[in-house]
Every structure is written in C-alpha cells, then in structure tokens.
Design an enzyme around this catalytic site. Structure first.
Site, PDB file in Angstrom:
ATOM      1  N   CYS A   1      21.081 -15.506  28.666  1.00 27.12           N
ATOM      2  CA  CYS A   1      21.094 -15.270  27.226  1.00 27.12           C
ATOM      3  C   CYS A   1      20.751 -16.570  26.498  1.00 27.12           C
ATOM      4  O   CYS A   1      20.981 -17.657  27.021  1.00 27.12           O
ATOM      5  CB  CYS A   1      22.506 -14.786  26.840  1.00 27.12           C
ATOM      6  SG  CYS A   1      22.796 -14.572  25.081  1.00 27.12           S
ATOM      7  N   GLY A   2      20.250 -16.447  25.297  1.00 25.21           N
ATOM      8  CA  GLY A   2      20.002 -17.633  24.479  1.00 25.21           C
ATOM      9  C   GLY A   2      21.273 -18.413  24.186  1.00 25.21           C
ATOM     10  O   GLY A   2      21.233 -19.618  23.928  1.00 25.21           O
TER      11      GLY A   2
END
Length: 182
Positions: free
Chosen positions: A56-57
C-alpha cells in the site's frame, strides 16, 4: 433471496459475538501464527489498533508505527497490527509472508494478528466493536492503516484515518494523553 438470508445471518452472528464479549479484551482473535488469542494480555494498556497491508502507499507507516511502539512501550503503549486484504488486494500474502515482510523490511516487533476483514458481512468482531453501530466512531474503514486508539479502560478514545501518520503531532499527543490517564 437465499444469499441475503445467509449474509444477514453472518452479520447477526458477528454483532452477537461482539456484544457477547464484555469488552474488546474478550473478543476471540488469532495471532499471526494462527494461534487462538484475545487482547486480554493488553488489559490496562493503551492500544493503537491498525489495519495494515504490505503493498500500500501507506505501508511505510510501519516504520513510524514501530518507532512509536519502541518509544512508548515502556509506558504502556502497544501497537497491534491486523493485516487486511480488502483494499485493492494490497495484502495478498499468507500470514507467514506478512510476518516475514514486516520483520525484514520494517523490523516490526509489535504484535501482528491473523489477516482479517474489517468491513462487510465477514467483518471481524473486533472491527464490529471498533467501527460498528455501537462504536463512538462508527463507519466503514476507508483504507489500510486506519487507526483506533484505545484507552487503558478498554474504551475507544479516537479514530485516525489512514493519512494521519503515526508520528504526527495529533496522534502522538492523543497517545501521550491516553498514557497519562490512569
């Protein structure tokens, strides 16, 4: 029709299971190794419960979560990570792969738990309690790295959305205030 009944029954079972537990500490869980557990070991502690993901970012937040844990563990803070694959398939690995990733890439030492669902009909009872209708901060989890701060009394103190970094002034001040209250 049959699917609706099944989904309704599953949701009702989760609500009953969450309500049957006297507190967050009584909800049955599994650790990252698949062993049955609960949050009983953390009674009287301040908890930061986070739904985590490896792709995920926001995944770099693992480093700040570990730093927060290291800084405040001695004062009674426990960061608890709950892997979830419900947002863009960003946690596709097995529990063993997740554990390996967290320890090798981010040197995570805070407790990790079994991969769970935080929304929908299969929502884990912990998240029914954290974000369900009876919560002071109800509503679906919007993305990975949503955080719930739990006071020493087991009550939900605050909810932080994913964009709030673990080392932000807002979160750190809330943690320090929770640690200061007895």
């Amino acid at each position: 029709m049959k699917i609706c009944l099944i989904l309704s029954a599953l949701l009702l079972m989760q609500v009953i299971c969450a309500q049957a537990a006297d507190s967050l500490f009584d909800i049955p869980l599994k650790d990252i190794d698949g062993k049955p557990t609960s949050l009983k070991a953390y009674e009287g502690k301040v908890l930061l419960i986070v739904n985590v993901a490896s792709k995920c970012g926001y995944t770099p937040q693992y480093a700040a979560l570990e730093a927060l844990y290291a800084k405040y563990k001695g004062k009674g803070l426990f960061v608890l990570g709950f892997p979830c694959n419900q947002f863009g398939g960003q946690e596709p690995g097995t529990n063993e792969e997740i554990k390996q990733f967290c320890s090798s890439k981010y040197q995570v030492t805070f407790p990790l738990f079994d991969k769970i669902e935080v929304n929908g009909p299969k929502r884990n009872p912990l998240y029914v309690a954290l974000a369900g209708e009876g919560s002071p901060f109800p509503g679906d989890i919007k993305w990975n790295f949503n955080k719930f701060l739990i006071g020493r009394d087991g009550k939900i103190v605050k909810r932080f959305e994913s964009k709030v970094k673990p080392d932000s002034a807002e979160l750190v001040q809330a943690v320090e205030a929770a640690l200061a209250s007895k």
